[in-house]
Design an enzyme around this catalytic site. Structure first.
Site, short mmCIF file in Angstrom:
data_model
loop_
_atom_site.label_atom_id
_atom_site.label_comp_id
_atom_site.label_asym_id
_atom_site.label_seq_id
_atom_site.Cartn_x
_atom_site.Cartn_y
_atom_site.Cartn_z
N ASP A 1 5.75 0.35 3.22
CA ASP A 1 6.01 -0.88 3.97
C ASP A 1 5.81 -2.09 3.08
O ASP A 1 5.69 -1.98 1.86
CB ASP A 1 5.12 -0.94 5.21
CG ASP A 1 3.64 -0.90 4.84
OD1 ASP A 1 3.33 -0.90 3.63
OD2 ASP A 1 2.80 -0.87 5.76
N ASP B 1 0.80 -1.22 0.00
CA ASP B 1 0.00 0.00 0.00
C ASP B 1 0.83 1.27 0.00
O ASP B 1 0.43 2.29 -0.54
CB ASP B 1 -0.94 0.02 1.20
CG ASP B 1 -0.21 0.34 2.50
OD1 ASP B 1 0.71 -0.42 2.85
OD2 ASP B 1 -0.55 1.35 3.15
N TYR C 1 -5.55 0.81 9.08
CA TYR C 1 -6.67 1.10 8.20
C TYR C 1 -7.96 0.73 8.91
O TYR C 1 -8.74 -0.08 8.44
CB TYR C 1 -6.52 0.37 6.86
CG TYR C 1 -5.41 0.95 6.02
CD1 TYR C 1 -5.59 2.15 5.35
CD2 TYR C 1 -4.18 0.32 5.93
CE1 TYR C 1 -4.57 2.71 4.60
CE2 TYR C 1 -3.14 0.87 5.18
CZ TYR C 1 -3.35 2.06 4.52
OH TYR C 1 -2.34 2.62 3.78
N GLU D 1 5.77 9.87 3.04
CA GLU D 1 5.41 8.52 2.58
C GLU D 1 4.42 8.59 1.42
O GLU D 1 3.40 9.28 1.49
CB GLU D 1 4.79 7.71 3.71
CG GLU D 1 4.53 6.26 3.33
CD GLU D 1 4.09 5.40 4.50
OE1 GLU D 1 4.24 4.18 4.42
OE2 GLU D 1 3.60 5.96 5.51
#
Length: 493
Positions: free
Chosen positions: A87, A84, A235, A473
């Site tokens: 990571d 995603d 999430y 990120e």
């Protein structure tokens, strides 16, 4: 990806900074942008996020095969799909949302993508192939591969990872209508993309979408309740599962053209709170998207909202022409949201720059907003200003897309990008051995071209540093809506 707090405070502040700087900061424009180049790079980014066995035509050469045994602990094949963010976890909820938006981009802006259309279609299929695996077993949806806490304790390349690849699923006893509803939406939207390109694959996608939606609707509940310790705070669904059920039904109505889904929407509009919290649109909250999609089918245009750089918007000619009065409330909700995005009357938590215009132009319409109105020209102008801001027309004079322009983020919070590639460093880099690269002041050795980062902080500063994950990120669901927006401006600079 560092742990994502439920409210994303840093990213929200960054988005507000964008709003205020566009409204109040009169900085010189850095000239016209090459939207097609930005489009090409925004799509290339997804190849850097691929998990599984990479294809022969892989263009991001510093990546290698990874996670080739995903799903084996549960006796299933869950290889493939996308990481995603920065990571090495595969989170099904944001992956499905990313897929829905990429498919929507193709449906409405594919004609503007030129040679990049084929690459965008490949990006969708890389995800839908995985989602088909994750939904192959009736009554089960595999929603995550990888233990986020184990993964986040290490800084290692996906090719080296030895962290727990725990498989998480929802089923009849452990519902997850939110992630299942979004998965159904993704599969349905993608079925439209492949309707003429690959009819057999399109039918498979649509049939699976129908089955997954039925499961989501029959066994109602939030996956963050069923799998709280695994998915929260990363999430965690804080807005409830109701919006994903309406969102899935809306996409199934568009894909299947079956009356049953229209009737479902009408019947459940109040029960599933279609008019709730129309002040954002992103992987967790679909309310704004639901209303504009249901009320306005036609040409895909984007708006940006609470989730970083994210948003989409639709228009339905039937409603604009007054042929579907039972959807009038959705149109009112959608228009209200558009008005809230305008400068000077924005909701305090909403980015105001949409492009909600092609369909308004075609229908000879404007959205009345009190003493002002949202005209097609105004909305295009606001959307263009925001995308230009991302590409470099901002106080720092830097692009927030890696590889675009002369100045862009060099130390993004991304494991694969920040560690030496396998080609440059064939020996394994262990879990803790990667820490020195994480803390290094040196630029990342591998450019993740096309990655759009979280953005500047509340003071409009950008700390180009890996530990500042909220600013540095990238994520797939930042890039996904940007693909369609860049396609539009490639054809309409």
């Amino acid at each position: 990806m560092a742990p994502k707090p439920l409210t994303f405070p840093g990213i929200f502040s960054a988005l507000l900074a964008f709003s205020f700087s566009l409204l109040l900061f009169c900085h010189p424009i850095i000239g016209g942008h090459n939207y097609h180049d930005a489009l090409r790079k925004s799509i290339l980014f997804f190849e850097g996020q691929r998990s599984g066995r990479l294809p022969p035509d892989q263009r991001v050469k510093w990546r290698r095969d990874s996670a080739l045994h995903d799903g084996s602990t549960a006796g299933v094949d869950l290889t493939g799909g996308y990481y995603d963010a920065g990571d090495n976890v595969k989170f099904g909820f944001p992956m499905a949302f990313t897929t829905t938006l990429l498919a929507w981009s193709i449906i409405d802006f594919g004609r503007n993508m030129g040679p990049e259309l084929k690459n965008t279609v490949k990006a969708v299929k890389w995800s839908t192939d995985y989602l088909l695996k994750a939904t192959e077993k009736p009554g089960v949806v595999y929603v995550q591969v990888g233990d986020a806490y184990s993964d986040h304790s290490c800084w290692e390349r996906p090719e080296d990872m030895d962290t727990l690849r725990t498989v998480y699923k929802i089923d009849n006893a452990h519902p997850g209508s939110d992630v299942a509803g979004e998965t159904a939406a993704a599969l349905a939207a993608a079925s439209i993309v492949f309707r003429k390109r690959d009819p057999a694959y399109s039918r498979l996608l649509l049939n699976r979408a129908i089955r997954v939606f039925n499961f989501a609707d029959k066994h109602r509940g939030a996956y963050s309740s069923s799998l709280h310790s695994a998915v929260c705070p990363f999430y965690c669904d804080v807005n409830g599962y109701q919006d994903e059920l309406l969102w899935g039904a809306a996409w199934l109505h568009k894909a299947s053209r079956k009356r049953v889904y229209r009737e479902y929407i009408v019947k459940n509009e109040v029960v599933l709170r279609a008019g709730d919290t129309i002040n954002e649109f992103g992987w967790d909250n679909k309310h704004a998207g639901i209303n504009v999609l249901i009320s306005k089918n036609g040409a895909f245009i984007f708006f940006y909202s609470l989730v970083p750089f994210v948003g989409v918007c639709k228009q339905d000619k039937e409603v604009l022409m007054g042929k579907a009065d039972y959807f009038e409330s959705f149109k009112q909700n959608a228009d209200g949201f558009i008005c809230s995005l305008l400068p000077g009357i924005s909701h305090p938590q909403v980015q105001y720059s949409p492009a909600y215009s092609n369909y308004l132009s075609h229908a000879n319409k404007v959205v009345p907003c009190g003493e002002t109105s949202a005209s097609p020209a105004l909305l295009k102008h606001l959307a263009k200003r925001q995308v230009d801001y991302i590409l470099g027309d901002n106080p720092l004079g830097m692009s927030y897309m890696v590889g675009y322009g002369a100045r862009f983020p060099r130390r993004i919070h991304h494991r694969g990008s920040s560690l030496p590639s396998v080609a440059a460093h064939p020996a394994r880099i262990g879990c803790k051995a990667g820490t020195r690269y994480y803390l290094s002041p040196n630029p990342n050795p591998n450019l993740l071209v096309g990655a759009v980062v979280g953005g500047p902080n509340v003071s409009d500063a950008f700390p180009d540093s890996r530990p500042y994950f909220q600013e540095s990120e990238p994520t797939t669901y930042i890039n996904a809506p940007l693909v369609g927006l860049l396609a539009f401006f490639s054809a309409h600079p």
